[in-house]
Motif scaffolding. Structure first.
Motif, short mmCIF file in Angstrom:
data_model
loop_
_atom_site.label_atom_id
_atom_site.label_comp_id
_atom_site.label_asym_id
_atom_site.label_seq_id
_atom_site.Cartn_x
_atom_site.Cartn_y
_atom_site.Cartn_z
N ARG A 53 0.83 -1.20 0.00
CA ARG A 53 0.00 0.00 0.00
C ARG A 53 0.87 1.25 0.00
O ARG A 53 0.58 2.22 -0.70
CB ARG A 53 -0.95 -0.02 1.19
CG ARG A 53 -2.02 1.03 1.14
CD ARG A 53 -3.08 0.91 2.22
NE ARG A 53 -2.55 0.73 3.56
CZ ARG A 53 -2.61 -0.40 4.25
NH1 ARG A 53 -3.16 -1.46 3.72
NH2 ARG A 53 -2.12 -0.48 5.46
N ALA A 54 1.96 1.25 0.76
CA ALA A 54 2.87 2.40 0.80
C ALA A 54 3.56 2.60 -0.54
O ALA A 54 3.70 3.73 -1.02
CB ALA A 54 3.89 2.23 1.92
N GLN A 106 -4.67 6.63 2.09
CA GLN A 106 -4.52 6.34 3.52
C GLN A 106 -3.06 6.20 3.91
O GLN A 106 -2.67 5.31 4.65
CB GLN A 106 -5.32 5.10 3.91
CG GLN A 106 -6.79 5.26 3.67
CD GLN A 106 -7.58 4.01 3.95
OE1 GLN A 106 -7.03 2.95 4.18
NE2 GLN A 106 -8.89 4.14 3.95
N SER A 107 -2.24 7.10 3.38
CA SER A 107 -0.81 7.15 3.68
C SER A 107 -0.45 8.58 4.02
O SER A 107 -1.23 9.51 3.81
CB SER A 107 0.02 6.67 2.49
OG SER A 107 -0.27 5.33 2.21
N SER A 137 2.85 4.28 5.51
CA SER A 137 1.50 3.75 5.67
C SER A 137 1.49 2.85 6.90
O SER A 137 2.33 1.97 7.03
CB SER A 137 1.11 2.97 4.42
OG SER A 137 -0.19 2.47 4.54
#
Length: 176
Positions: free
Chosen positions: A50-51, A85-86, A108
């Motif tokens: 995700r990051a 969302q980071s 993240s």
């Protein structure tokens, strides 16, 4: 012959009586620990992915914005990172005659109450360069060779043309 009740020799019970229950509980606890560790590793890997994805998208947004408004490029990267969302931790613009690029770093957090103690995952990305001396984008092809190094790409390229560079450093094939 019958033995009398309550009196007489007690049955011989070994020291192992009831140990199966203890072994079963120990085995279940071990399996639970292994399962929790596997979930923790999965959560950490998911946070890292995700990051990295957020860093890629933020770098692309900043590079796109850098063509139009260099002062708002990092703000665009921060908006994209927040939407993923980071948290944007670093945004560096490189702008000179040979290199137009942006370096972005994001972090993240790992999701889940069980994994709150894990450190956040970090991702880095660079978008650019938009042009190099050996690869001339379609928007700059009409300029004399002396002006190509300092000129910027137009906000929109002609239809069917691409200025995206591949990871290996070669120009990507134009879209047909």
């Amino acid at each position: 012959m019958r033995r009398p009740r309550g009196r007489g020799a007690p049955r011989a019970r070994g020291a192992e009586t009831g140990s199966a229950s203890v072994w079963l509980i120990a085995l279940l606890m071990l399996a639970g620990c292994v399962l929790a560790a596997a979930f923790g590793i999965g959560a950490a890997v998911t946070a890292r992915h995700r990051a990295e994805a957020a860093a890629d998208l933020a770098a692309l947004a900043a590079a796109d914005r850098m063509l139009v408004d260099p002062t708002g490029a990092c703000a665009a990267a921060a908006r994209v990172a927040t939407a993923q969302q980071s948290l944007l931790t670093s945004c560096v613009l490189h702008s000179d005659a040979r290199l137009d690029a942006v370096d972005v770093a994001v972090q993240s957090s790992v999701r889940g109450a069980l994994f709150a103690a894990l450190p956040p995952a970090h991702g880095r990305a660079r978008a650019g360069p938009l042009s190099t001396p050996d690869v001339v984008p379609a928007g700059l092809a009409a300029l004399p060779a002396a002006d190509r190094t300092s000129a910027r790409l137009p906000a929109r390229l002609p239809a069917g043309r691409s200025a995206i560079r591949s990871v290996a450093g070669r120009a990507a094939a134009p879209a047909a």
